[in-house]
Structures are given as structure tokens and as C-alpha cells.
Design a protein around this motif. Sequence first.
Motif, PDB file in Angstrom:
ATOM      1  N   ASP A   1       0.836  -1.007  -0.025  1.00 17.66           N
ATOM      2  CA  ASP A   1      -0.039   0.000  -0.044  1.00 17.66           C
ATOM      3  C   ASP A   1       0.773   1.328  -0.149  1.00 17.66           C
ATOM      4  O   ASP A   1       0.615   2.141  -0.673  1.00 17.66           O
ATOM      5  CB  ASP A   1      -1.050   0.132   1.330  1.00 17.66           C
ATOM      6  N   VAL A   2       2.063   1.295   0.886  1.00 14.67           N
ATOM      7  CA  VAL A   2       2.787   2.193   0.782  1.00 14.67           C
ATOM      8  C   VAL A   2       3.400   2.567  -0.752  1.00 14.67           C
ATOM      9  O   VAL A   2       3.583   3.679  -1.252  1.00 14.67           O
ATOM     10  CB  VAL A   2       4.098   2.208   1.850  1.00 14.67           C
ATOM     11  N   HIS A   3       3.851   1.527  -1.295  1.00  9.04           N
ATOM     12  CA  HIS A   3       4.630   1.538  -2.441  1.00  9.04           C
ATOM     13  C   HIS A   3       3.340   2.013  -3.544  1.00  9.04           C
ATOM     14  O   HIS A   3       3.708   3.000  -4.481  1.00  9.04           O
ATOM     15  CB  HIS A   3       4.918  -0.109  -3.013  1.00  9.04           C
ATOM     16  N   ALA A   4       2.235   1.699  -3.535  1.00 16.30           N
ATOM     17  CA  ALA A   4       1.179   2.113  -4.338  1.00 16.30           C
ATOM     18  C   ALA A   4       0.981   3.586  -4.165  1.00 16.30           C
ATOM     19  O   ALA A   4       0.734   4.564  -5.177  1.00 16.30           O
ATOM     20  CB  ALA A   4       0.062   1.346  -4.186  1.00 16.30           C
ATOM     21  N   LEU A   5       0.848   4.223  -2.888  1.00 17.04           N
ATOM     22  CA  LEU A   5       0.763   5.568  -2.506  1.00 17.04           C
ATOM     23  C   LEU A   5       1.956   6.413  -3.068  1.00 17.04           C
ATOM     24  O   LEU A   5       1.691   7.364  -3.721  1.00 17.04           O
ATOM     25  CB  LEU A   5       0.726   5.818  -1.094  1.00 17.04           C
TER      26      LEU A   5
END
Length: 137
Positions: A61-65
Motif C-alpha cells: 500500500d505504501v508502494h502504491a501511494l
Amino acid sequence: MRVVEAHITATVHEFFSQQWVLLLAGRVTTRGRREFRSRLTGPVALKDGSALDVSALPERDVHALLIARGAPDTCVLVKDGLVEDEITTLASALHRVFLSREGALISCIPGRLGFLQSDGGRTRLLLGASAAQRPHH
């Protein structure tokens, strides 16, 4: 290493408190860079409104953000435990940071977008995200 220093200098000036600016000067030596990396493990004082807490989010999720905010595939990784700071892929940098409890700074866009892990791995922050994301009251 000029690219690395450009990333770190811009990020520190934009997001970090004044005491970190003083640490930048020491980065001209190997010992100074090691000191900078080791200080990331403790609490890191940031300027107000410069970060979004993502401590509860999983790595993907952090990567996607970061990608959604324009992070390129290549970034700069500064992590306690590394012998030297490095240029690597965002996916590799995030994965290694999430696996460790060490302090780390990932600079995606110098002075505009990054990720910080500090406080023994308990704090994870998206740098440059909150100012644009904050609702207006």
C-alpha cells in the motif's frame, strides 16, 4: 554520489527540522554519512505538515501511494546498516526498509516525495504527502 547528496540535501531542507541541516555538513566524510544514517533510527523531528503517517499500512500500500504521487522506479536509499547510501529501485528500497527495524530515508523526488522509517521501525511516514492531502477546515 552527487545524485545521492542532491536528493538528501533537498529532502532534509524541505522536510526535516533545523538540527538535521547541521548534520548535512558532516556528510562529506564517511563518518558523517554513517552518523546521519544512525540518527535515522531514533525519533526524527520534521517540519509540521510535511508527512503523512503510514505506519499501519502494509508495504504494497505504501508502494502504491508513492507511485500514485509520481515516484519514479529509481530512488535513493539511505539506511542505517548500509555501508554506503545507494541508488536502487523503489520496490527494492521499500522491501529492505520494511524488513528491517533500522532507520531509513527513501528519496523518490528530491525535496518533494519520500519515505521515512524511524523510531526503531515503529514510525513510517510518507514525506511530502500530507500538505497536499490535508482537508481544509
